[in-house]
Scaffold this active site. Structure first.
Site, PDB file in Angstrom:
ATOM      1  N   LYS A 197       0.833  -1.206   0.000  1.00  0.00           N
ATOM      2  CA  LYS A 197       0.000   0.000   0.000  1.00  0.00           C
ATOM      3  C   LYS A 197       0.872   1.262   0.000  1.00  0.00           C
ATOM      4  O   LYS A 197       0.730   2.133  -0.857  1.00  0.00           O
ATOM      5  CB  LYS A 197      -0.908  -0.004   1.242  1.00  0.00           C
ATOM      6  CG  LYS A 197      -1.776   1.218   1.343  1.00  0.00           C
ATOM      7  CD  LYS A 197      -2.491   1.297   2.678  1.00  0.00           C
ATOM      8  CE  LYS A 197      -1.567   1.823   3.741  1.00  0.00           C
ATOM      9  NZ  LYS A 197      -2.205   2.042   5.031  1.00  0.00           N
TER      10      LYS A 197
ATOM     11  N   ASP B 245      -6.135   1.058   1.016  1.00  0.00           N
ATOM     12  CA  ASP B 245      -6.206   1.403   2.439  1.00  0.00           C
ATOM     13  C   ASP B 245      -7.605   1.068   2.947  1.00  0.00           C
ATOM     14  O   ASP B 245      -8.403   0.468   2.222  1.00  0.00           O
ATOM     15  CB  ASP B 245      -5.830   2.881   2.677  1.00  0.00           C
ATOM     16  CG  ASP B 245      -6.994   3.816   2.387  1.00  0.00           C
ATOM     17  OD1 ASP B 245      -7.925   3.415   1.631  1.00  0.00           O
ATOM     18  OD2 ASP B 245      -7.000   4.938   2.916  1.00  0.00           O
TER      19      ASP B 245
END
Ligand code: SF4
Length: 216
Positions: free
Chosen positions: A123, A142
């Site tokens: 991420k 996220d």
């Protein structure tokens, strides 16, 4: 109007483009190193708070060498308002040492190199590469992206990496960073965790949840 996945993703991209034609991150940064630091600090912390902290931090810390030389206690004090400051301080120092030792003080441009840094998963790596370098290597998943994608019905996966793979197969590569950033904004402003604003949401025609499907 939910329809096939291809029609659906097209409708969602068109809807998002209308609301967020540009979708910059809300974290402030002026180079890849600053974005890496800000992204690490943003774990479990609102971007607004991170920006307040980094305004002072980046006046003192210009690169990995500054992070290495600053005393740990001083760094902890500076980043304390972002929460989990002891752990984050250790991660930042660990990153700085590897950046200096293995990458000549530069933030690497490859996801497999970035994810070798402590505290940096796919991420963070995708976010830094996309937003600081314009390199599309992944779709940052996220908690907002995860929630919105689940509600839209584009993926049923609980695992961010599996969800990312499904999205990478659906979304044109040139849009990966924008798509993730736009969904983060949408998750913060419209498709909030509690009481999503489906009545005013432009994605509703394409959304399972908005159409009353899979609300369990
Ligand atoms: S219609 Fe509702 S659940 Fe679907 S994306 Fe919009 S706000 Fe979220």
């Amino acid at each position: 109007m939910v329809g096939s996945k291809e029609r659906k993703i097209q409708g969602i991209i068109e809807g998002l483009k209308k609301i967020y034609p540009e979708a910059p991150l809300e974290l402030r940064f002026s180079n890849p190193f600053e974005l890496l630091v800000a992204t690490i600090l943003s774990a479990q912390c609102k971007d607004e708070r991170v920006n307040q902290v980094t305004e002072k931090l980046f006046a003192l810390i210009k690169g990995p060498l500054d992070l290495i030389s600053i005393p740990l206690e001083r760094l902890e004090e500076l980043i304390r308002p972002t929460g989990f400051f002891r752990q984050k301080a250790k991660i930042l120092k660990g990153c700085a040492e590897i950046l200096e030792r293995d990458f000549g003080g530069e933030v690497p441009r490859k996801i497999e190199k970035l994810t070798k840094l402590p505290g940096v998963g796919r991420k963070t790596a995708a976010m830094v590469l996309g937003n600081a370098y314009g390199i599309e290597e992944g779709i940052a998943i996220d908690r907002h992206v995860h929630r919105v994608i689940g509600r839209l019905g584009l993926s049923k996966s609980d695992q961010p990496e599996a969800m990312e793979r499904e999205l990478m197969a659906l979304v044109p590569r040139s849009l990966w960073t924008w798509f993730s950033n736009a969904l983060i904004l949408h998750g913060r402003r419209v498709c909030t965790a509690k009481n999503p604003k489906c009545d005013v949401c432009a994605l509703r025609p394409w959304c399972d949840y908005g159409q009353g499907i899979n609300r369990g």
